[in-house]
Motif scaffolding. Sequence first.
Motif, short mmCIF file in Angstrom:
data_model
loop_
_atom_site.label_atom_id
_atom_site.label_comp_id
_atom_site.label_asym_id
_atom_site.label_seq_id
_atom_site.Cartn_x
_atom_site.Cartn_y
_atom_site.Cartn_z
N TRP A 38 0.86 -1.19 0.00
CA TRP A 38 0.00 0.00 0.00
C TRP A 38 0.89 1.23 0.00
O TRP A 38 2.08 1.17 0.34
CB TRP A 38 -0.90 0.01 1.24
CG TRP A 38 -0.11 -0.17 2.49
CD1 TRP A 38 0.59 0.78 3.20
CD2 TRP A 38 0.11 -1.39 3.20
NE1 TRP A 38 1.21 0.23 4.28
CE2 TRP A 38 0.94 -1.11 4.31
CE3 TRP A 38 -0.33 -2.72 3.00
CZ2 TRP A 38 1.34 -2.08 5.21
CZ3 TRP A 38 0.09 -3.68 3.91
CH2 TRP A 38 0.91 -3.36 5.00
N ASP A 39 0.34 2.34 -0.41
CA ASP A 39 1.05 3.63 -0.39
C ASP A 39 0.13 4.68 0.21
O ASP A 39 -1.09 4.63 0.04
CB ASP A 39 1.44 4.08 -1.81
CG ASP A 39 2.47 3.17 -2.44
OD1 ASP A 39 3.45 2.82 -1.76
OD2 ASP A 39 2.28 2.79 -3.62
N CYS A 82 0.17 0.56 8.74
CA CYS A 82 -0.75 -0.50 8.36
C CYS A 82 -0.16 -1.85 8.77
O CYS A 82 1.01 -2.13 8.51
CB CYS A 82 -1.01 -0.49 6.86
SG CYS A 82 -1.91 0.95 6.27
N PHE A 124 -8.68 4.17 5.10
CA PHE A 124 -8.20 3.61 3.84
C PHE A 124 -8.52 4.48 2.63
O PHE A 124 -8.00 4.24 1.54
CB PHE A 124 -8.74 2.20 3.64
CG PHE A 124 -7.93 1.15 4.36
CD1 PHE A 124 -6.73 0.71 3.84
CD2 PHE A 124 -8.37 0.62 5.56
CE1 PHE A 124 -5.97 -0.24 4.49
CE2 PHE A 124 -7.62 -0.34 6.23
CZ PHE A 124 -6.42 -0.77 5.70
N ILE A 135 -5.30 5.90 1.49
CA ILE A 135 -4.33 4.91 1.02
C ILE A 135 -4.60 4.63 -0.45
O ILE A 135 -5.74 4.62 -0.90
CB ILE A 135 -4.45 3.60 1.83
CG1 ILE A 135 -4.10 3.83 3.30
CG2 ILE A 135 -3.59 2.50 1.23
CD1 ILE A 135 -2.65 4.09 3.56
N GLU A 136 -3.54 4.40 -1.23
CA GLU A 136 -3.70 4.03 -2.63
C GLU A 136 -2.76 2.89 -2.99
O GLU A 136 -1.87 2.54 -2.22
CB GLU A 136 -3.41 5.25 -3.54
CG GLU A 136 -2.01 5.79 -3.43
CD GLU A 136 -1.80 7.05 -4.26
OE1 GLU A 136 -2.79 7.59 -4.78
OE2 GLU A 136 -0.64 7.50 -4.37
N ASN A 137 -2.98 2.30 -4.16
CA ASN A 137 -2.14 1.22 -4.69
C ASN A 137 -2.07 0.02 -3.75
O ASN A 137 -1.05 -0.66 -3.68
CB ASN A 137 -0.71 1.74 -4.97
CG ASN A 137 -0.68 2.91 -5.92
OD1 ASN A 137 -1.49 2.99 -6.83
ND2 ASN A 137 0.24 3.84 -5.70
N ALA A 138 -3.16 -0.26 -3.05
CA ALA A 138 -3.18 -1.41 -2.15
C ALA A 138 -3.38 -2.70 -2.96
O ALA A 138 -4.14 -2.72 -3.93
CB ALA A 138 -4.27 -1.25 -1.11
N ASN A 161 -5.72 -6.13 -6.95
CA ASN A 161 -5.56 -4.71 -6.64
C ASN A 161 -6.86 -4.16 -6.08
O ASN A 161 -7.92 -4.31 -6.68
CB ASN A 161 -5.17 -3.93 -7.91
CG ASN A 161 -3.82 -4.33 -8.44
OD1 ASN A 161 -2.86 -4.41 -7.71
ND2 ASN A 161 -3.74 -4.59 -9.74
#
Length: 208
Positions: free
Chosen positions: A29-30, A56, A139, A142-145, A162
């Motif tokens: 995640w990012d 996280c 969340f 949060i992106e790119n999880a 994704n």
Amino acid sequence: MSINLKKGQKIDLTKGGSGLSRIMVGLGWDEAQPAQGGGAFGLFKSKPQPKYEFDCDASVILLNEMGKLYGSNAKDCLVYFGNLKHSSESIIHNGDNLTGAGDGDDEQITVDLSLLPTGVDKLVFVVNIYDGEKRNQHFGMIENAFIRLVDLRNGSEICRFNLTEDYSGMTGMIVGEIYRYKGEWKFNAIGQPVKDAGRLQSLVNLYA
């Protein structure tokens, strides 16, 4: 070739005598980047940076055939940053990443299906934002999880899921599960958000 899964899709892991046993489950995640200032004459300023870094935590919850917690104590049914290795040595957590910084997997968990106790029928992979409610984090920030499975015999990626939905207001996530069905093991891409799960116990309680 890796399979890109959508929410709710399932794949066979051991059907047909594939010999698959040892799997690395990677989760990543990012932190979403704040909107940058701009507009006419710079009148619209960027959003303020969060006070705390995102912590996280990825964990595995072990369930029996009834879908309830396996065993009689926390160490039987849970592998997380406070219990990095299951007593059967079938599940090993490679450690807590406190910030999620960097590319690729942020946390990795190794699973040996051949060593799982016979009473374990499902492994639920969850992620929660530690103290998310207290820190006003969720969340949606949060992106790119993602979650991905890797065959440790050759290092090839089996599948990847994704998580692309908007999970604003949610501090926990049931990401996916490996489960036993008619003697074979399968993976299910779930992506189910959970509110008020800044502490892992809230996710564990779902299966008590």
